[in-house]
Design a protein around this motif. Structure first.
Motif, PDB file in Angstrom:
ATOM      1  N   VAL A   1      10.288  -4.573  -5.748  1.00  0.00           N
ATOM      2  CA  VAL A   1      11.629  -4.695  -5.156  1.00  0.00           C
ATOM      3  C   VAL A   1      12.608  -3.776  -5.875  1.00  0.00           C
ATOM      4  CG1 VAL A   1      13.596  -6.249  -4.857  1.00  0.00           C
ATOM      5  CG2 VAL A   1      11.302  -7.008  -4.217  1.00  0.00           C
ATOM      6  N   LYS A   2      12.536  -3.774  -7.199  1.00  0.00           N
ATOM      7  CA  LYS A   2      13.472  -2.967  -7.981  1.00  0.00           C
ATOM      8  C   LYS A   2      13.295  -1.478  -7.698  1.00  0.00           C
ATOM      9  CE  LYS A   2      14.909  -2.105 -12.769  1.00  0.00           C
ATOM     10  NZ  LYS A   2      14.673  -2.477 -14.190  1.00  0.00           N
ATOM     11  N   ARG A   3      12.053  -1.020  -7.650  1.00  0.00           N
ATOM     12  CA  ARG A   3      11.788   0.409  -7.471  1.00  0.00           C
ATOM     13  C   ARG A   3      11.955   0.873  -6.028  1.00  0.00           C
ATOM     14  NH1 ARG A   3       5.986   1.095  -9.626  1.00  0.00           N
ATOM     15  NH2 ARG A   3       6.318   3.263  -8.940  1.00  0.00           N
ATOM     16  N   SER A   4      11.703  -0.013  -5.075  1.00  0.00           N
ATOM     17  CA  SER A   4      11.742   0.370  -3.661  1.00  0.00           C
ATOM     18  C   SER A   4      13.116   0.238  -3.030  1.00  0.00           C
ATOM     19  CB  SER A   4      10.750  -0.488  -2.866  1.00  0.00           C
ATOM     20  OG  SER A   4      11.185  -1.845  -2.848  1.00  0.00           O
ATOM     21  N   GLY A   5      13.924  -0.687  -3.547  1.00  0.00           N
ATOM     22  CA  GLY A   5      15.199  -0.981  -2.898  1.00  0.00           C
ATOM     23  C   GLY A   5      15.085  -1.958  -1.753  1.00  0.00           C
ATOM     24  N   LEU A   6      13.900  -2.555  -1.553  1.00  0.00           N
ATOM     25  CA  LEU A   6      13.761  -3.607  -0.546  1.00  0.00           C
ATOM     26  C   LEU A   6      14.651  -4.791  -0.902  1.00  0.00           C
ATOM     27  CD1 LEU A   6       9.884  -3.676  -0.037  1.00  0.00           C
ATOM     28  CD2 LEU A   6      11.579  -2.894   1.617  1.00  0.00           C
TER      29      LEU A   6
ATOM     30  N   ALA B   1       0.814  -1.213   0.000  1.00  0.00           N
ATOM     31  CA  ALA B   1       0.000   0.000   0.000  1.00  0.00           C
ATOM     32  C   ALA B   1       0.850   1.267   0.000  1.00  0.00           C
ATOM     33  CB  ALA B   1      -0.929   0.004   1.213  1.00  0.00           C
ATOM     34  N   VAL B   2       2.162   1.131   0.080  1.00  0.00           N
ATOM     35  CA  VAL B   2       3.076   2.272   0.155  1.00  0.00           C
ATOM     36  C   VAL B   2       3.762   2.451  -1.192  1.00  0.00           C
ATOM     37  CG1 VAL B   2       5.084   3.253   1.330  1.00  0.00           C
ATOM     38  CG2 VAL B   2       3.460   1.828   2.606  1.00  0.00           C
ATOM     39  N   GLU B   3       3.834   3.689  -1.653  1.00  0.00           N
ATOM     40  CA  GLU B   3       4.552   3.938  -2.894  1.00  0.00           C
ATOM     41  C   GLU B   3       6.007   3.479  -2.753  1.00  0.00           C
ATOM     42  OE1 GLU B   3       3.032   6.119  -1.027  1.00  0.00           O
ATOM     43  OE2 GLU B   3       1.479   7.167  -2.175  1.00  0.00           O
ATOM     44  N   PRO B   4       6.523   2.710  -3.722  1.00  0.00           N
ATOM     45  CA  PRO B   4       7.904   2.207  -3.575  1.00  0.00           C
ATOM     46  C   PRO B   4       8.932   3.319  -3.459  1.00  0.00           C
ATOM     47  CG  PRO B   4       7.051   1.809  -5.805  1.00  0.00           C
ATOM     48  CD  PRO B   4       5.889   2.243  -4.970  1.00  0.00           C
ATOM     49  N   GLU B   5       8.624   4.483  -3.997  1.00  0.00           N
ATOM     50  CA  GLU B   5       9.566   5.591  -3.924  1.00  0.00           C
ATOM     51  C   GLU B   5       9.818   6.038  -2.486  1.00  0.00           C
ATOM     52  OE1 GLU B   5       8.198   4.992  -7.864  1.00  0.00           O
ATOM     53  OE2 GLU B   5       6.999   5.378  -6.048  1.00  0.00           O
ATOM     54  N   PHE B   6       8.854   5.797  -1.595  1.00  0.00           N
ATOM     55  CA  PHE B   6       9.058   6.127  -0.189  1.00  0.00           C
ATOM     56  C   PHE B   6      10.225   5.332   0.378  1.00  0.00           C
ATOM     57  CE2 PHE B   6       8.170   5.086   4.301  1.00  0.00           C
ATOM     58  CZ  PHE B   6       8.199   6.360   4.852  1.00  0.00           C
ATOM     59  N   TRP B   7      10.217   4.018   0.147  1.00  0.00           N
ATOM     60  CA  TRP B   7      11.303   3.180   0.653  1.00  0.00           C
ATOM     61  C   TRP B   7      12.615   3.522  -0.050  1.00  0.00           C
ATOM     62  CZ3 TRP B   7       9.398   1.732   4.838  1.00  0.00           C
ATOM     63  CH2 TRP B   7       8.092   1.240   4.939  1.00  0.00           C
ATOM     64  N   ALA B   8      12.545   3.889  -1.329  1.00  0.00           N
ATOM     65  CA  ALA B   8      13.761   4.259  -2.060  1.00  0.00           C
ATOM     66  C   ALA B   8      14.413   5.498  -1.450  1.00  0.00           C
ATOM     67  CB  ALA B   8      13.436   4.498  -3.538  1.00  0.00           C
ATOM     68  N   GLU B   9      13.619   6.342  -0.784  1.00  0.00           N
ATOM     69  CA  GLU B   9      14.165   7.508  -0.089  1.00  0.00           C
ATOM     70  C   GLU B   9      14.683   7.142   1.297  1.00  0.00           C
ATOM     71  OE1 GLU B   9      14.104  10.978  -0.543  1.00  0.00           O
ATOM     72  OE2 GLU B   9      13.129  11.174  -2.490  1.00  0.00           O
TER      73      GLU B   9
ATOM     74  N   PHE C   1      15.561  -5.881   4.889  1.00  0.00           N
ATOM     75  CA  PHE C   1      14.236  -5.282   4.818  1.00  0.00           C
ATOM     76  C   PHE C   1      13.357  -6.108   3.892  1.00  0.00           C
ATOM     77  CE2 PHE C   1      17.398  -2.016   5.574  1.00  0.00           C
ATOM     78  CZ  PHE C   1      16.898  -1.384   6.705  1.00  0.00           C
ATOM     79  N   VAL C   2      12.265  -6.635   4.450  1.00  0.00           N
ATOM     80  CA  VAL C   2      11.324  -7.438   3.669  1.00  0.00           C
ATOM     81  C   VAL C   2       9.950  -6.780   3.748  1.00  0.00           C
ATOM     82  CG1 VAL C   2      10.973  -8.992   5.654  1.00  0.00           C
ATOM     83  CG2 VAL C   2      10.263  -9.711   3.371  1.00  0.00           C
ATOM     84  N   GLY C   3       9.336  -6.567   2.590  1.00  0.00           N
ATOM     85  CA  GLY C   3       8.044  -5.910   2.545  1.00  0.00           C
ATOM     86  C   GLY C   3       6.904  -6.910   2.443  1.00  0.00           C
ATOM     87  N   GLU C   4       5.812  -6.634   3.154  1.00  0.00           N
ATOM     88  CA  GLU C   4       4.626  -7.475   3.019  1.00  0.00           C
ATOM     89  C   GLU C   4       3.952  -7.151   1.685  1.00  0.00           C
ATOM     90  OE1 GLU C   4       0.405  -8.548   5.233  1.00  0.00           O
ATOM     91  OE2 GLU C   4       1.255  -6.529   5.433  1.00  0.00           O
ATOM     92  N   MET C   5       3.957  -8.119   0.775  1.00  0.00           N
ATOM     93  CA  MET C   5       3.312  -7.973  -0.524  1.00  0.00           C
ATOM     94  C   MET C   5       2.275  -9.080  -0.672  1.00  0.00           C
ATOM     95  SD  MET C   5       4.415  -5.330  -2.268  1.00  0.00           S
ATOM     96  CE  MET C   5       4.155  -5.690  -3.995  1.00  0.00           C
TER      97      MET C   5
ATOM     98  N   ALA D   1      13.268 -15.484  -7.537  1.00  0.00           N
ATOM     99  CA  ALA D   1      14.364 -15.959  -6.701  1.00  0.00           C
ATOM    100  C   ALA D   1      15.717 -15.759  -7.381  1.00  0.00           C
ATOM    101  CB  ALA D   1      14.166 -17.434  -6.349  1.00  0.00           C
ATOM    102  N   GLY D   2      15.718 -15.594  -8.701  1.00  0.00           N
ATOM    103  CA  GLY D   2      16.957 -15.288  -9.400  1.00  0.00           C
ATOM    104  C   GLY D   2      17.409 -13.855  -9.187  1.00  0.00           C
ATOM    105  N   ALA D   3      16.486 -12.979  -8.756  1.00  0.00           N
ATOM    106  CA  ALA D   3      16.810 -11.568  -8.563  1.00  0.00           C
ATOM    107  C   ALA D   3      16.929 -11.189  -7.086  1.00  0.00           C
ATOM    108  CB  ALA D   3      15.735 -10.702  -9.233  1.00  0.00           C
ATOM    109  N   PHE D   4      16.160 -11.850  -6.222  1.00  0.00           N
ATOM    110  CA  PHE D   4      16.199 -11.595  -4.783  1.00  0.00           C
ATOM    111  C   PHE D   4      15.676 -12.842  -4.080  1.00  0.00           C
ATOM    112  CE2 PHE D   4      12.097 -10.186  -6.357  1.00  0.00           C
ATOM    113  CZ  PHE D   4      11.199 -10.689  -5.442  1.00  0.00           C
ATOM    114  N   LEU D   5      15.807 -12.897  -2.762  1.00  0.00           N
ATOM    115  CA  LEU D   5      15.356 -14.056  -2.003  1.00  0.00           C
ATOM    116  C   LEU D   5      14.031 -13.728  -1.318  1.00  0.00           C
ATOM    117  CD1 LEU D   5      18.652 -15.317  -0.302  1.00  0.00           C
ATOM    118  CD2 LEU D   5      17.487 -16.262  -2.315  1.00  0.00           C
ATOM    119  N   PRO D   6      12.910 -14.196  -1.860  1.00  0.00           N
ATOM    120  CA  PRO D   6      11.623 -13.906  -1.222  1.00  0.00           C
ATOM    121  C   PRO D   6      11.518 -14.597   0.134  1.00  0.00           C
ATOM    122  CG  PRO D   6      11.346 -14.770  -3.474  1.00  0.00           C
ATOM    123  CD  PRO D   6      12.764 -15.019  -3.067  1.00  0.00           C
ATOM    124  N   MET D   7      10.691 -14.038   1.011  1.00  0.00           N
ATOM    125  CA  MET D   7      10.357 -14.718   2.257  1.00  0.00           C
ATOM    126  C   MET D   7       9.215 -15.690   1.967  1.00  0.00           C
ATOM    127  SD  MET D   7       8.970 -13.289   5.938  1.00  0.00           S
ATOM    128  CE  MET D   7      10.528 -13.007   6.787  1.00  0.00           C
TER     129      MET D   7
END
Length: 404
Positions: free
Chosen positions: A215-220, A180-188, A202-206, A255-261
């Motif tokens: 993940v790419k846009r937020s930096g999570l 529910a949060v704009e990914p740009e917030f986490w990127a800041e 940092f793992v986001g609830e998606m 999983a090739g780009a990041f490790l999901p929970m």
């Protein structure tokens, strides 16, 4: 890698307010009750199970269930105080256990002082997201007020809260309702936190949305893999392993780009032992959790086969957030056995996966490691044995992990 420790973590996820049997509501005048320490006798159970991470649900002061935060810098008095938090972290450190905190930064409770002041007009409006004169409510909940993520004061506050508790010993954050949060917030925010705590995770609830893009846009570092969770129990219940194979194709790419929970249960969903309609197939779900790439999480009590159905009503989460006894019983067989396989084959965390032998009731999931390692998980939902690739037959309604 800044937080390569994550590849070796298996989380044991606890909802503290439920675990300790806390009162259903609290407030600024609530008397401090030192309950958080009740988790300490369970840390050895966590280790015996094979886990080495403690993922805590909300521990900060709130009005009710923990997701209506009223003070982000205070331990909920129903759980204890700063001393109780420090003691729990110290007990984890003595055992080599990582600690993950639950950060509710999409919204806050109405009684969070900056929100209360914005709503009654006595303070700046910049803390709250508005639609005209009306605050945005999180998913229609009148007590959950959405924060303004475009506001510098909110970004600064979240940065400082994260750093405060990382300084106190946490290793990372689960970010509630990240979808529910704009990914740009986490990127800041996240680069500022990482400047001070480069090893934090940092793992986001998606629940929905484009996981990879977020993940790419937020930096999570990661997101919760709800899509895989749903495919596991749904495909087993419907005896439609095509659904699972489709989800595994998507999981492989992420999983090739990041490790999901990855998980089978949490504080928001019906327990897996209640969700699986044929108990003979519960072990299949557990096998998938620990065989597939990602960062696995075990929801407290699932290892004992606890049942609990989430209902859409006030108090409808109580059945999946139960109190636990002072002393744990023996660790669960399937969980302990499968975690031991994971520990002997740590490359599974980042394995490349493929599928073969697919029918409605049969599936082989093949995992390959960077040094040529290869294991297969054979799933059989049928009334007859399943033979695949020259391996020993898998009994009806059975599963097996084999080499090759």
């Amino acid at each position: 890698m800044r937080n390569d420790w994550v590849g070796h973590v298996i989380w044991w996820h606890v909802y503290p307010l439920g675990f300790v049997g806390a009162e259903p509501s609290g407030g600024p005048s609530t008397e401090v009750t030192h309950r958080l320490g009740r988790l300490e006798p369970w840390l050895d159970h966590l280790i015996a199970l094979g886990c080495n991470g403690l993922a805590l649900g909300p521990v900060f002061a709130s009005g009710t269930h923990g997701y209506d935060t009223t003070d982000y810098l205070r331990v909920d008095p129903r759980l204890g105080d700063d001393g109780d938090f420090d003691a729990l972290v110290a007990a984890c450190r003595q055992r080599g256990i990582r600690v993950l905190l639950d950060g509710v930064f999409n919204h806050a409770g109405r009684e969070f002082p900056p929100v209360r002041a914005a709503l009654d007009g006595s303070g700046p409006r910049e803390w709250v997201r508005w639609s005209g004169d009306h605050p945005y409510l999180f998913e229609g909940h009148d007590r959950l007020i959405t924060l303004d993520h475009g506001s510098p004061v909110v970004r600064d506050f979240v940065t400082e809260v994260m750093c405060h508790w990382l300084e106190r010993g946490a290793d990372g954050w689960r970010l509630d309702a990240a979808y529910a949060v704009e990914p740009e917030f986490w990127a800041e925010v996240l680069p500022r936190v990482r400047e001070r705590f480069p090893a934090a995770w940092f793992v986001g609830e998606m629940i929905h949305g484009d996981y990879g893009d977020y993940v790419k846009r937020s930096g999570l570092d990661a997101v919760t893999q709800y899509e895989l969770w749903k495919a596991v129990w749904s495909s087993l219940n419907d005896r439609n392993l095509f659904e699972l194979a489709w989800a595994l194709d998507r999981h492989r790419a992420w999983a090739g780009a990041f490790l999901p929970m990855t998980f089978l249960g949490n504080h928001d969903v019906t327990r897996i032992a209640s969700r699986i309609t044929d108990s003979r197939h519960l072990g299949h779900a557990v096998a998938l959790l620990f065989f597939l790439p990602g960062v696995p999480s075990v929801y407290y009590g699932d290892e004992f086969g606890l049942h609990g159905i989430k209902e859409d009503r006030p108090g409808g989460d109580d059945a999946v957030r139960p109190p636990m006894p002072a002393v744990p019983g023996p660790a669960g067989g399937d969980y302990q056995h499968l975690i031991s396989i994971r520990r002997r084959n740590p490359w599974l965390t980042g394995a490349r996966i493929s599928t073969a032998g697919l029918t409605n009731e049969h599936l082989a999931v093949i995992a390959e490691g960077p040094a040529g390692q290869r294991l297969s998980l054979l799933l059989n939902l049928a009334d007859e044995p399943f033979v695949h690739g020259g391996h020993e037959p898998v009994p009806p309604h059975g599963w097996a992990i084999v080499e090759g």
